[in-house]
Design an enzyme around this catalytic site. Structure first.
Site, short mmCIF file in Angstrom:
data_model
loop_
_atom_site.label_atom_id
_atom_site.label_comp_id
_atom_site.label_asym_id
_atom_site.label_seq_id
_atom_site.Cartn_x
_atom_site.Cartn_y
_atom_site.Cartn_z
N ASP A 191 0.85 -1.20 0.00
CA ASP A 191 0.00 0.00 0.00
C ASP A 191 0.88 1.24 0.00
O ASP A 191 1.81 1.35 0.78
CB ASP A 191 -0.94 0.05 1.22
CG ASP A 191 -2.19 0.87 0.92
OD1 ASP A 191 -3.29 0.31 0.92
OD2 ASP A 191 -2.05 2.09 0.65
N SER A 208 4.35 2.02 -5.50
CA SER A 208 3.11 2.30 -6.23
C SER A 208 2.93 1.29 -7.36
O SER A 208 3.87 0.99 -8.09
CB SER A 208 3.15 3.71 -6.83
OG SER A 208 2.05 3.88 -7.68
N VAL A 209 1.69 0.81 -7.51
CA VAL A 209 1.40 -0.09 -8.63
C VAL A 209 1.43 0.67 -9.96
O VAL A 209 1.49 0.05 -11.03
CB VAL A 209 -0.01 -0.76 -8.49
CG1 VAL A 209 -0.08 -1.64 -7.26
CG2 VAL A 209 -1.14 0.28 -8.50
N ASN A 213 -5.96 -4.96 -6.24
CA ASN A 213 -7.04 -4.31 -5.50
C ASN A 213 -6.81 -2.81 -5.33
O ASN A 213 -7.78 -2.07 -5.10
CB ASN A 213 -7.14 -5.00 -4.12
CG ASN A 213 -7.95 -4.20 -3.14
OD1 ASN A 213 -9.18 -4.28 -3.12
ND2 ASN A 213 -7.27 -3.40 -2.30
N SER A 234 -15.77 -2.73 -10.98
CA SER A 234 -16.77 -1.97 -10.23
C SER A 234 -18.05 -1.89 -11.04
O SER A 234 -18.01 -1.86 -12.28
CB SER A 234 -16.25 -0.55 -9.99
OG SER A 234 -17.30 0.28 -9.58
N TYR A 237 -12.80 6.54 -13.84
CA TYR A 237 -12.85 5.31 -13.02
C TYR A 237 -13.58 4.19 -13.78
O TYR A 237 -13.12 3.04 -13.82
CB TYR A 237 -13.57 5.65 -11.71
CG TYR A 237 -13.69 4.54 -10.72
CD1 TYR A 237 -12.59 4.09 -9.99
CD2 TYR A 237 -14.94 3.94 -10.47
CE1 TYR A 237 -12.73 3.08 -9.04
CE2 TYR A 237 -15.08 2.94 -9.53
CZ TYR A 237 -13.97 2.52 -8.82
OH TYR A 237 -14.11 1.51 -7.88
N LYS A 268 -12.03 0.67 -14.85
CA LYS A 268 -12.55 -0.53 -14.19
C LYS A 268 -13.07 -1.55 -15.20
O LYS A 268 -12.96 -2.76 -14.97
CB LYS A 268 -13.66 -0.15 -13.19
CG LYS A 268 -13.11 0.41 -11.88
CD LYS A 268 -12.01 -0.46 -11.33
CE LYS A 268 -11.90 -0.51 -9.84
NZ LYS A 268 -10.70 -1.26 -9.39
N ARG A 278 -13.36 3.74 2.94
CA ARG A 278 -13.24 5.22 2.82
C ARG A 278 -13.66 5.70 1.44
O ARG A 278 -14.04 6.84 1.25
CB ARG A 278 -11.82 5.67 3.15
CG ARG A 278 -10.81 5.32 2.08
CD ARG A 278 -9.46 5.95 2.36
NE ARG A 278 -8.56 5.63 1.26
CZ ARG A 278 -7.33 6.10 1.15
NH1 ARG A 278 -6.85 6.90 2.07
NH2 ARG A 278 -6.57 5.76 0.13
N1 LIG Z 1 -15.76 -0.12 -1.71
C1 LIG Z 1 -16.54 -0.40 -2.74
O1 LIG Z 1 -17.78 -0.45 -2.64
C2 LIG Z 1 -15.93 -0.66 -4.08
C3 LIG Z 1 -16.80 -0.78 -5.17
C4 LIG Z 1 -16.27 -1.09 -6.41
C5 LIG Z 1 -14.90 -1.26 -6.55
N2 LIG Z 1 -14.08 -1.09 -5.47
C6 LIG Z 1 -12.64 -1.30 -5.69
O2 LIG Z 1 -12.10 -2.06 -4.64
C7 LIG Z 1 -10.72 -1.74 -4.47
C8 LIG Z 1 -10.43 -1.44 -3.02
O3 LIG Z 1 -11.06 -0.23 -2.65
P1 LIG Z 1 -11.57 0.11 -1.18
O4 LIG Z 1 -13.03 0.38 -1.29
O5 LIG Z 1 -11.08 -0.89 -0.23
O6 LIG Z 1 -10.89 1.55 -0.96
P2 LIG Z 1 -9.65 2.01 -0.05
O7 LIG Z 1 -9.38 3.43 -0.44
O8 LIG Z 1 -9.93 1.72 1.38
O9 LIG Z 1 -8.46 1.05 -0.52
C9 LIG Z 1 -7.67 1.28 -1.64
C10 LIG Z 1 -6.22 1.22 -1.21
O10 LIG Z 1 -5.38 1.31 -2.36
C11 LIG Z 1 -4.25 2.08 -2.01
N3 LIG Z 1 -3.63 2.66 -3.20
C12 LIG Z 1 -4.08 3.71 -3.94
N4 LIG Z 1 -3.22 3.96 -4.94
C13 LIG Z 1 -2.22 3.05 -4.84
C14 LIG Z 1 -1.04 2.79 -5.60
N5 LIG Z 1 -0.74 3.55 -6.67
N6 LIG Z 1 -0.24 1.77 -5.24
C15 LIG Z 1 -0.53 1.01 -4.15
N7 LIG Z 1 -1.63 1.22 -3.37
C16 LIG Z 1 -2.45 2.22 -3.73
C17 LIG Z 1 -4.79 3.14 -1.06
O11 LIG Z 1 -3.74 3.70 -0.25
C18 LIG Z 1 -5.84 2.37 -0.28
O12 LIG Z 1 -5.33 1.87 0.96
C19 LIG Z 1 -10.44 -0.58 -5.42
O13 LIG Z 1 -9.89 -1.08 -6.63
C20 LIG Z 1 -11.82 -0.03 -5.69
O14 LIG Z 1 -11.89 0.67 -6.92
C21 LIG Z 1 -14.56 -0.80 -4.25
#
Ligand SMILES: NC(=O)c1ccc[n+]([C@@H]2O[C@H](COP(=O)([O-])OP(=O)(O)OC[C@H]3O[C@@H](n4cnc5c(N)ncnc54)[C@H](O)[C@@H]3O)[C@@H](O)[C@H]2O)c1
Length: 302
Positions: A38, A73-74, A100, A152, A165, A169, A200
């Site tokens: 992360d 960073s990814v 993720n 998503s 986004y 996605k 968040r």
């Molecule tokens: N929460 C939902 O309902 C939801 C819905 C659809 C898709 N998603 C997808 O699920 C995944 C996880 O999201 P989440 O809801 O847990 O949000 P989150 O913000 O809690 O988690 C995402 C994490 O990715 C990390 N991150 C961001 N850019 C990065 C990078 N360049 N390199 C490494 N780490 C990085 C952030 O620091 C964060 O901790 C994401 O891909 C998001 O698009 C979530």
């Protein structure tokens, strides 16, 4: 039999919080060695700190598991290579990759800048591709791999204010569709989860009524299934949230043939649009070749 990941090494990107943290904790609780990646930045991807990943590593270790933190960073090829190298250096291999990590820069399209577009595509699409590229040949050589993409509903179905986004996605589904073809003979499965969970990323858009229902923990079981040795499916997309699990699939209408060998006019398209878009006999295709065969069979019935 209980599904376990003993002697398996997993990379979970964006695992310092939210869904990724849950995936990492769960796989570790079932025996996997984890690289907790992360960047630790803000929701738009800016900034960065080591603490998010380290905290999750501490949680895993406190529960008796094995994990290391990585803060690359990814979104750059070098960062993504570093994440996979961390698995090789610390645990000797890479068996499981959960793509993720994610950021957001929501804006209606009239206000979106190219920089906002790139910032999101760089993490979700390029990030997933770069980590997968770095892991792929290790998995191929080992004749084993389990890869999960994260899409998503915004990309699958559309959402206002998320052009960047949504594009990124849905693009990871395209990446999966190609890789499922290439990975099968090396026992590399690639599947995709479409989560709905309180993190968040979603706390500002979810009502207080649904918040308690959408725990991230509900998403992890299908991700964990995709990562299991027992899973032989590749190329599935499953939407998951609040205890609901359902496959999402791209299908094509039976379609119709127009023009009788001559080029049809737009007026013929207009007159037949109901037939063209009649989804009552829609079907999925396993590959672009299958879709092409369907066209030629329709044009030249046997
Ligand atoms: N929460 C939902 O309902 C939801 C819905 C659809 C898709 N998603 C997808 O699920 C995944 C996880 O999201 P989440 O809801 O847990 O949000 P989150 O913000 O809690 O988690 C995402 C994490 O990715 C990390 N991150 C961001 N850019 C990065 C990078 N360049 N390199 C490494 N780490 C990085 C952030 O620091 C964060 O901790 C994401 O891909 C998001 O698009 C979530």
């Amino acid at each position: 039999m209980t599904i376990r990941y003993d002697n398996r090494v997993a990379v979970v990107t964006g695992a310092g919080a939210g869904l990724g943290r849950n995936h990492a904790l769960f796989l570790a609780s079932r025996g996997a060695k984890i690289v907790v990646n992360d960047l630790g930045g803000a929701i738009d991807g800016s900034g960065g700190s080591t603490t998010a990943a380290e905290k999750v590593v501490e949680e895993i270790k406190a529960a008796g598991g094995e994990a290391v933190a990585n803060t690359d960073s990814v979104a750059t090829p070098e960062g993504a290579a570093g994440i996979i190298q961390s698995a090789i250096d610390n645990f000797g291999k890479i068996d499981i990759l959960i793509n993720n990590a994610g950021n957001l820069r929501d804006k209606s399209f009239s206000k979106l800048t190219p920089a906002d577009f790139d910032a999101v595509v760089d993490v979700h699409l390029s990030g997933s591709a770069y980590t997968t590229l770095a892991a792929w040949n290790h998995m191929k050589d080992a004749n084993y791999g389990r890869i999960v993409m994260t899409t998503s509903a915004a990309g699958l179905f559309g959402n206002f204010g998320q052009g960047n986004y949504a594009a990124a996605k849905l693009a990871v589904v395209g990446l999966m569709n190609a890789l499922k073809q290439e990975g099968t003979k090396y026992n590399i499965n690639v599947n995709t989860v479409a989560p709905m969970a309180l993190t968040r990323m979603t706390e500002d858009i979810m009502s207080d009524k649904i918040k308690p229902l959408v725990k991230p923990e509900f998403v992890t079981p299908v991700v964990a299934w995709f990562c299991a040795e027992e899973n032989t499916v590749s190329g599935d997309v499953v939407e998951a949230g609040a205890g609901y699990y359902g496959k999402v699939q791209i299908v094509e209408a039976k379609g119709t043939v127009l023009g009788g060998g001559e080029i049809p006019t737009p007026e013929e398209i207009q007159a037949n649009y109901d037939k063209i878009t009649d989804m009552s006999e829609a079907q999925p295709f396993h590959s672009a070749n299958d879709a092409m065969r369907h066209i030629f069979r329709s044009v030249k019935p046997r």
